[in-house]
Design a protein around this motif. Structure first.
Motif, PDB file in Angstrom:
ATOM      1  N   PHE A  53      -0.088   5.856 -15.607  1.00  0.00           N
ATOM      2  CA  PHE A  53       0.038   6.189 -14.134  1.00  0.00           C
ATOM      3  C   PHE A  53      -1.214   6.244 -13.308  1.00  0.00           C
ATOM      4  CE2 PHE A  53      -0.444   9.561 -10.911  1.00  0.00           C
ATOM      5  CZ  PHE A  53       0.622   9.530 -10.373  1.00  0.00           C
ATOM      6  N   SER A  54      -2.367   6.077 -13.693  1.00  0.00           N
ATOM      7  CA  SER A  54      -3.629   5.942 -12.830  1.00  0.00           C
ATOM      8  C   SER A  54      -3.526   4.339 -12.755  1.00  0.00           C
ATOM      9  CB  SER A  54      -4.922   6.527 -13.961  1.00  0.00           C
ATOM     10  OG  SER A  54      -4.703   7.717 -14.131  1.00  0.00           O
ATOM     11  N   LEU A  55      -3.292   3.564 -13.730  1.00  0.00           N
ATOM     12  CA  LEU A  55      -3.389   1.979 -13.444  1.00  0.00           C
ATOM     13  C   LEU A  55      -2.169   1.827 -12.071  1.00  0.00           C
ATOM     14  CD1 LEU A  55      -4.129  -0.720 -14.045  1.00  0.00           C
ATOM     15  CD2 LEU A  55      -2.161  -0.687 -15.745  1.00  0.00           C
ATOM     16  N   CYS A  56      -1.176   2.464 -12.064  1.00  0.00           N
ATOM     17  CA  CYS A  56      -0.270   2.188 -11.332  1.00  0.00           C
ATOM     18  C   CYS A  56      -0.877   2.819  -9.686  1.00  0.00           C
ATOM     19  CB  CYS A  56       1.066   2.980 -11.328  1.00  0.00           C
ATOM     20  SG  CYS A  56       1.992   2.274 -12.549  1.00  0.00           S
ATOM     21  N   VAL A  57      -1.552   4.048  -9.564  1.00  0.00           N
ATOM     22  CA  VAL A  57      -2.127   4.530  -8.476  1.00  0.00           C
ATOM     23  C   VAL A  57      -3.235   3.326  -7.939  1.00  0.00           C
ATOM     24  CG1 VAL A  57      -3.536   6.224  -7.553  1.00  0.00           C
ATOM     25  CG2 VAL A  57      -1.494   6.840  -8.695  1.00  0.00           C
ATOM     26  N   LEU A  58      -3.991   2.913  -9.063  1.00  0.00           N
ATOM     27  CA  LEU A  58      -4.728   1.517  -8.844  1.00  0.00           C
ATOM     28  C   LEU A  58      -4.411   0.573  -7.933  1.00  0.00           C
ATOM     29  CD1 LEU A  58      -7.906   1.070  -8.920  1.00  0.00           C
ATOM     30  CD2 LEU A  58      -7.450   0.125 -11.198  1.00  0.00           C
ATOM     31  N   LEU A  59      -3.320   0.177  -8.624  1.00  0.00           N
ATOM     32  CA  LEU A  59      -2.592  -1.195  -8.038  1.00  0.00           C
ATOM     33  C   LEU A  59      -2.014  -0.990  -6.475  1.00  0.00           C
ATOM     34  CD1 LEU A  59      -0.393  -2.362 -11.135  1.00  0.00           C
ATOM     35  CD2 LEU A  59      -2.532  -3.642  -9.921  1.00  0.00           C
ATOM     36  N   VAL A  60      -1.719   0.369  -6.351  1.00  0.00           N
ATOM     37  CA  VAL A  60      -1.239   0.589  -5.212  1.00  0.00           C
ATOM     38  C   VAL A  60      -2.440   0.683  -3.962  1.00  0.00           C
ATOM     39  CG1 VAL A  60      -0.465   2.281  -3.430  1.00  0.00           C
ATOM     40  CG2 VAL A  60       0.848   1.836  -5.489  1.00  0.00           C
ATOM     41  N   LEU A  61      -3.557   1.161  -4.482  1.00  0.00           N
ATOM     42  CA  LEU A  61      -4.676   1.330  -3.585  1.00  0.00           C
ATOM     43  C   LEU A  61      -5.435  -0.099  -3.522  1.00  0.00           C
ATOM     44  CD1 LEU A  61      -6.449   4.514  -5.393  1.00  0.00           C
ATOM     45  CD2 LEU A  61      -5.170   4.045  -3.212  1.00  0.00           C
ATOM     46  N   ILE A  62      -5.111  -1.123  -4.615  1.00  0.00           N
ATOM     47  CA  ILE A  62      -5.752  -2.403  -4.335  1.00  0.00           C
ATOM     48  C   ILE A  62      -4.670  -2.990  -3.382  1.00  0.00           C
ATOM     49  CG2 ILE A  62      -5.633  -4.774  -5.461  1.00  0.00           C
ATOM     50  CD1 ILE A  62      -6.902  -3.162  -8.016  1.00  0.00           C
ATOM     51  N   TRP A  63      -3.442  -2.898  -3.279  1.00  0.00           N
ATOM     52  CA  TRP A  63      -2.475  -3.411  -2.564  1.00  0.00           C
ATOM     53  C   TRP A  63      -2.542  -3.121  -1.322  1.00  0.00           C
ATOM     54  CZ3 TRP A  63       1.245  -0.862   0.073  1.00  0.00           C
ATOM     55  CH2 TRP A  63       2.162  -1.445   1.090  1.00  0.00           C
ATOM     56  N   ALA A  64      -2.909  -1.733  -0.904  1.00  0.00           N
ATOM     57  CA  ALA A  64      -2.968  -1.243   0.556  1.00  0.00           C
ATOM     58  C   ALA A  64      -3.759  -2.247   1.319  1.00  0.00           C
ATOM     59  CB  ALA A  64      -3.405   0.105   0.690  1.00  0.00           C
ATOM     60  N   PRO A  65      -5.105  -2.579   0.942  1.00  0.00           N
ATOM     61  CA  PRO A  65      -5.813  -3.162   2.131  1.00  0.00           C
ATOM     62  C   PRO A  65      -5.724  -4.687   1.871  1.00  0.00           C
ATOM     63  CG  PRO A  65      -7.375  -2.436   0.172  1.00  0.00           C
ATOM     64  CD  PRO A  65      -5.860  -1.825  -0.060  1.00  0.00           C
ATOM     65  N   LEU A  69      -5.894  -9.415   3.825  1.00  0.00           N
ATOM     66  CA  LEU A  69      -5.865 -10.825   3.359  1.00  0.00           C
ATOM     67  C   LEU A  69      -4.702 -11.524   3.685  1.00  0.00           C
ATOM     68  CD1 LEU A  69      -7.539 -10.094   0.076  1.00  0.00           C
ATOM     69  CD2 LEU A  69      -8.734 -11.003   1.830  1.00  0.00           C
ATOM     70  N   ILE A  70      -3.483 -11.002   3.603  1.00  0.00           N
ATOM     71  CA  ILE A  70      -2.002 -11.836   3.791  1.00  0.00           C
ATOM     72  C   ILE A  70      -1.849 -11.926   5.233  1.00  0.00           C
ATOM     73  CG2 ILE A  70       0.453 -11.345   3.568  1.00  0.00           C
ATOM     74  CD1 ILE A  70      -0.307  -9.717   0.970  1.00  0.00           C
ATOM     75  N   GLY A  71      -1.871 -10.934   6.199  1.00  0.00           N
ATOM     76  CA  GLY A  71      -1.892 -10.846   7.361  1.00  0.00           C
ATOM     77  C   GLY A  71      -0.541 -10.658   8.014  1.00  0.00           C
ATOM     78  N   ASP A  72       0.396 -11.296   7.112  1.00  0.00           N
ATOM     79  CA  ASP A  72       1.827 -10.792   7.703  1.00  0.00           C
ATOM     80  C   ASP A  72       2.392  -9.492   6.955  1.00  0.00           C
ATOM     81  OD1 ASP A  72       4.355 -11.427   8.732  1.00  0.00           O
ATOM     82  OD2 ASP A  72       4.955 -12.321   6.982  1.00  0.00           O
ATOM     83  N   LEU A  73       2.774  -8.865   7.968  1.00  0.00           N
ATOM     84  CA  LEU A  73       3.397  -7.489   7.503  1.00  0.00           C
ATOM     85  C   LEU A  73       4.523  -7.356   6.701  1.00  0.00           C
ATOM     86  CD1 LEU A  73       2.958  -4.128   7.930  1.00  0.00           C
ATOM     87  CD2 LEU A  73       4.592  -4.525   9.814  1.00  0.00           C
ATOM     88  N   ASP A  74       5.587  -8.426   7.095  1.00  0.00           N
ATOM     89  CA  ASP A  74       6.705  -8.669   6.183  1.00  0.00           C
ATOM     90  C   ASP A  74       6.407  -8.952   4.944  1.00  0.00           C
ATOM     91  OD1 ASP A  74       8.246  -7.482   8.274  1.00  0.00           O
ATOM     92  OD2 ASP A  74       8.652  -9.501   8.893  1.00  0.00           O
ATOM     93  N   THR A  75       5.620  -9.828   4.661  1.00  0.00           N
ATOM     94  CA  THR A  75       5.321 -10.472   3.257  1.00  0.00           C
ATOM     95  C   THR A  75       4.380  -9.341   2.719  1.00  0.00           C
ATOM     96  OG1 THR A  75       5.002 -12.643   4.299  1.00  0.00           O
ATOM     97  CG2 THR A  75       3.927 -12.332   2.012  1.00  0.00           C
ATOM     98  N   TRP A  76       3.594  -8.814   3.247  1.00  0.00           N
ATOM     99  CA  TRP A  76       2.711  -7.543   2.426  1.00  0.00           C
ATOM    100  C   TRP A  76       3.656  -6.647   2.039  1.00  0.00           C
ATOM    101  CZ3 TRP A  76       1.505  -2.580   4.757  1.00  0.00           C
ATOM    102  CH2 TRP A  76       0.678  -1.743   3.733  1.00  0.00           C
ATOM    103  N   GLN A  77       4.568  -6.094   2.761  1.00  0.00           N
ATOM    104  CA  GLN A  77       5.682  -5.160   2.260  1.00  0.00           C
ATOM    105  C   GLN A  77       6.535  -5.771   1.411  1.00  0.00           C
ATOM    106  OE1 GLN A  77       7.645  -4.010   5.817  1.00  0.00           O
ATOM    107  NE2 GLN A  77       6.058  -1.995   6.293  1.00  0.00           N
TER     108      GLN A  77
END
Length: 152
Positions: A53-65, A69-77
């Motif tokens: 579960f902690s690993l999943c939370v960490l992945l979301v925290l890494i994904w959020a910022p 780097l990606i710049g496109d909201l649709d691709t990011w989501q």
């Protein structure tokens, strides 16, 4: 104890279907698991740990910022939506497998307890001359869906 009518027993395990009678005791259940069941059990044990579960939370925290780097909201989501949908779909299938097997094991144990209790009540009814216990035995067997055994 939940009421489980005889009609709800697995049709493949009914007498007359070619697969023999359903197991009566927990020791009648084959202890071996197939490859998928073993995999599902290991996956369930893996996914149910706090560190996963902690690993999943960490992945979301890494994904959020990562939006910067990606710049496109649709691709990011789309990245997080696709990843979570695939993982959720697979985990539900694996966890449902282990839960179904656990439920069946508990039901077999309850049936064995009820069958043993019915036998004990039958012996007491005959030994002590309590005919009311025979009706109680029939009611117990009907309540848990046990079939009446034929005596030899």
């Amino acid at each position: 104890m939940a009421n489980v009518p005889a009609q709800q027993h697995d049709a493949a395990a009914r007498p007359g279907t070619g697969d023999g009678p359903p197991p009566r005791m927990p020791s009648d259940i084959t202890p071996g698991l197939g490859p998928f069941d073993r995999f599902a059990t290991h996956a369930s044990n893996f996914f149910s740990k706090a560190w996963f579960f902690s690993l999943c939370v960490l992945l979301v925290l890494i994904w959020a910022p990562s939006y910067f780097l990606i710049g496109d909201l649709d691709t990011w989501q789309l990245i997080i939506n696709t990843a979570t949908t695939i993982v959720t779909f697979l985990m539900v299938a694996l966890l449902q497998n282990t839960q179904t097997r656990a439920d069946k094991a508990v039901q077999h144990k309850l049936n064995a307890i009820a069958d043993g209790l019915a036998d004990l009540m039958g012996h007491i009814a005959e030994a002590d001359g309590r005919p009311q216990l025979h009706a109680d035995v029939d009611e117990l067997k009907a309540a848990v869906g046990l079939e009446t055994r034929e005596g030899a």
